[in-house]
Design a protein around this motif. Structure first.
Motif, short mmCIF file in Angstrom:
data_model
loop_
_atom_site.label_atom_id
_atom_site.label_comp_id
_atom_site.label_asym_id
_atom_site.label_seq_id
_atom_site.Cartn_x
_atom_site.Cartn_y
_atom_site.Cartn_z
N PRO A 1 -68.37 56.76 -2.72
CA PRO A 1 -67.26 56.43 -3.63
C PRO A 1 -67.17 54.93 -3.96
O PRO A 1 -66.24 54.23 -3.55
CB PRO A 1 -66.03 56.91 -2.87
N ASP A 2 -68.15 54.43 -4.70
CA ASP A 2 -68.22 53.02 -5.05
C ASP A 2 -67.58 52.80 -6.42
O ASP A 2 -68.11 53.27 -7.43
CB ASP A 2 -69.68 52.57 -5.06
N PRO A 3 -66.46 52.06 -6.51
CA PRO A 3 -65.78 51.85 -7.80
C PRO A 3 -66.51 50.85 -8.71
O PRO A 3 -66.14 50.73 -9.89
CB PRO A 3 -64.40 51.28 -7.40
N TYR A 4 -67.51 50.15 -8.20
CA TYR A 4 -68.16 49.07 -8.94
C TYR A 4 -68.58 49.46 -10.37
O TYR A 4 -68.27 48.75 -11.32
CB TYR A 4 -69.37 48.57 -8.15
N PRO A 5 -69.30 50.58 -10.57
CA PRO A 5 -69.78 50.90 -11.92
C PRO A 5 -68.67 51.11 -12.95
O PRO A 5 -68.90 50.95 -14.15
CB PRO A 5 -70.57 52.20 -11.72
N PHE A 6 -67.47 51.43 -12.46
CA PHE A 6 -66.39 51.78 -13.37
C PHE A 6 -65.36 50.66 -13.58
O PHE A 6 -64.61 50.68 -14.56
CB PHE A 6 -65.66 53.03 -12.85
#
Length: 241
Positions: A138-143
């Motif tokens: 659950p990595d928020p980085y791309p969004f």
């Protein structure tokens, strides 16, 4: 595995006991012979604010819409979504809620192909009702990182915040899950304050199974097919040994 061309035929197959389970189907709890299982997925539905629109650069306005508070002035906004019945119904509810606050909302719906090929790359919306998939990690980085604002990247709101960027960057260098989670919590606090989007909730995949089938343990998964995890433990008949 059987595939049916429409929901009516799927319902008939369930009634006739031709199949013991069904997915991607609007269930009711009225059928006592079946159990509905809920599989939580790392997918979240958001109402995105397009921060390139001057009117939506006002954090106070975004916060009032998020918290359902009356606006200081009337605004006119276009809400874009796909043509799925569920999203159209939710868009109408948002329209009704926001218009009570002083925002005039026009709903525009396009098919998934148009949405993905034209609308999202061009950021052709004021408000966008859309679901994103964080995946098994659950990595928020791309969004939400500012480097991801230009199409075809996935920061659909155009959110840019230096402190938030640093937290997302640092979290990618941390192996320890607990320490990484602490960074994420700090990030989500900033996200909540800045309100580039409104989190409308997590997607739950529903799967209906005949009560004849035992040993199912559905809770969380990365994708709908994870409902088959543990299938080797399922059983139909048992006997005292």
């Amino acid at each position: 595995i059987r595939i049916y061309s429409d929901q009516k035929k799927l319902e008939q197959a369930l009634r006739k006991r031709e199949i013991m389970a069904a997915a991607a189907y609007n269930f009711s709890q009225s059928n006592k012979d079946f159990t509905i299982y809920n599989l939580s997925l790392p997918r979240f539905k958001y109402l995105f604010f397009n921060l390139s629109r001057p009117v939506l650069q006002d954090k106070n306005l975004r916060g009032k819409l998020k918290n359902r508070q009356n606006l200081d002035k009337e605004v006119n906004l276009q809400l874009l979504t796909d043509d799925q019945e569920e999203n159209l119904a939710e868009s109408q509810k948002i329209k009704d809620d926001f218009e009570k606050l002083g925002a005039k909302i026009t709903i525009v719906s396009h098919d998934q192909t148009t949405l993905l090929q034209d609308d999202l790359p061009q950021r052709n919306f004021d408000l966008l009702l859309y679901t994103i998939d964080y995946g098994p990690d659950p990595d928020p980085y791309p969004f939400w990182h500012s480097s991801q604002t230009i199409s075809p990247n996935l920061n659909l709101s155009g959110f840019a915040n230096a402190k938030a960027d640093k937290l997302l960057e640092d979290s990618r260098t941390i192996i320890d899950a607990k320490a990484r989670q602490e960074k994420y919590l700090e990030f989500w606090k900033i996200f909540d304050e800045e309100a580039p989007a409104i989190n409308l909730g997590q997607v739950v995949f529903k799967y209906q199974v005949s009560n004849v089938l035992k040993g199912i343990d559905l809770k969380e998964g990365a994708k709908p097919t994870d409902r088959f995890q543990g299938a080797e433990k399922w059983y139909i008949k048992s006997r005292r040994k």
